[in-house]
Design an enzyme around this catalytic site. Sequence first.
Site, PDB file in Angstrom:
ATOM      1  N   ASP A 148       0.857  -1.189   0.000  1.00  0.00           N
ATOM      2  CA  ASP A 148       0.000   0.000   0.000  1.00  0.00           C
ATOM      3  C   ASP A 148       0.894   1.239   0.000  1.00  0.00           C
ATOM      4  OD1 ASP A 148      -2.938   1.094   0.650  1.00  0.00           O
ATOM      5  OD2 ASP A 148      -1.473   2.256   1.787  1.00  0.00           O
ATOM      6  N   ASN A 156      -1.874  12.690  -4.370  1.00  0.00           N
ATOM      7  CA  ASN A 156      -2.803  13.143  -5.404  1.00  0.00           C
ATOM      8  C   ASN A 156      -3.229  14.587  -5.184  1.00  0.00           C
ATOM      9  OD1 ASN A 156      -3.043  11.018  -7.240  1.00  0.00           O
ATOM     10  ND2 ASN A 156      -4.544   9.940  -5.994  1.00  0.00           N
ATOM     11  N   ASP A 165      -1.637   8.860 -11.419  1.00  0.00           N
ATOM     12  CA  ASP A 165      -1.727   7.744 -12.354  1.00  0.00           C
ATOM     13  C   ASP A 165      -0.345   7.353 -12.883  1.00  0.00           C
ATOM     14  OD1 ASP A 165      -4.434   7.792 -11.996  1.00  0.00           O
ATOM     15  OD2 ASP A 165      -4.892   8.761 -13.920  1.00  0.00           O
ATOM     16  N   GLU A 192      -4.639   2.177  -4.431  1.00  0.00           N
ATOM     17  CA  GLU A 192      -3.190   2.390  -4.296  1.00  0.00           C
ATOM     18  C   GLU A 192      -2.495   1.153  -3.743  1.00  0.00           C
ATOM     19  OE1 GLU A 192      -4.466   4.615  -0.297  1.00  0.00           O
ATOM     20  OE2 GLU A 192      -5.244   4.768  -2.317  1.00  0.00           O
TER      21      GLU A 192
END
Length: 297
Positions: A148, A156, A165, A192
């Site tokens: 993770d 983000n 991305d 993620e």
Amino acid sequence: LFVTLLGIAGVSYFQLPNPAIACMIAVVFSSFCAGFGGGALSGVFVAVYCASFLSINGTMTQYTDENLRRMLVLTVSLAVMVLMVGTLKRHLNERTRELELAVRQLVLISNVDYLTSVSNRHCFEQSVFREWQRNQRAKMPISLVLLDIDRFGRFNETYGPLEGDACLRKLADVLVCRIKRPSDLVARYGEEEFAVLLPDTQLRGALNVAKDLRRVIADLKIANEASDVSPYLTVSIGIASEIPASDGTPEDFMKKVVMALSEAKQSGGNTVRVYGETAAGLEQETTPTRKAVFDSP
């Protein structure tokens, strides 16, 4: 072409007393062979030849009986029908091949994550179920590694979804490069999260893989200034490893690796945790070589 020549030769050689019957035999036979053998026009060529044969010999007018005319109409109709069936069969075979190709592509797409081009969660869970059963029969260990990205939401927010991305794609490429055995599988497990399936791998080998991935990702030096774990992108990793028992299930096994990941995240991130192992126990582990992944239990 072969069927056409064969039909013409037969009509010319045998010189049947009734040309209409000769026409019927030649047209039906050649049309049937041509229609189902791949030369639909061959039957037409033979039919044209037979008609010319009858006209040249002036015999068409000799057989004006109503039954004969009906027989000729029936013969031609049957020939045309056979030719049409042959043509439809070829079109059907072409469409069947196209459909099979489309189905294979659909299956491939349904098992691949659209963003990272690695396997998706559905494919991963199916693979875990399949390898669980196989390793259960062989009494061999199976290991799962779940990663993770630490504070990816902040990443983000800071750099934007497009950079997010790109980051996911880069991490997927790294995982694919580091996990090289044909039997292993890399998949995107969540927004993620990435998962690695390691069949025939004991805990020591899985731990080695996890430490290697954590180090390689840290060495990428991808900036994550909003993270309170590190100024660079890091990952938390959970591991579960066991020899499948007869009373166990793949679902319970996957829950264990999720619990190990949760413990790693709760401990502050940028670390590795094994289900059922203490942090102190992990620190006492030696650092085996990458070859440990291939060790037998």
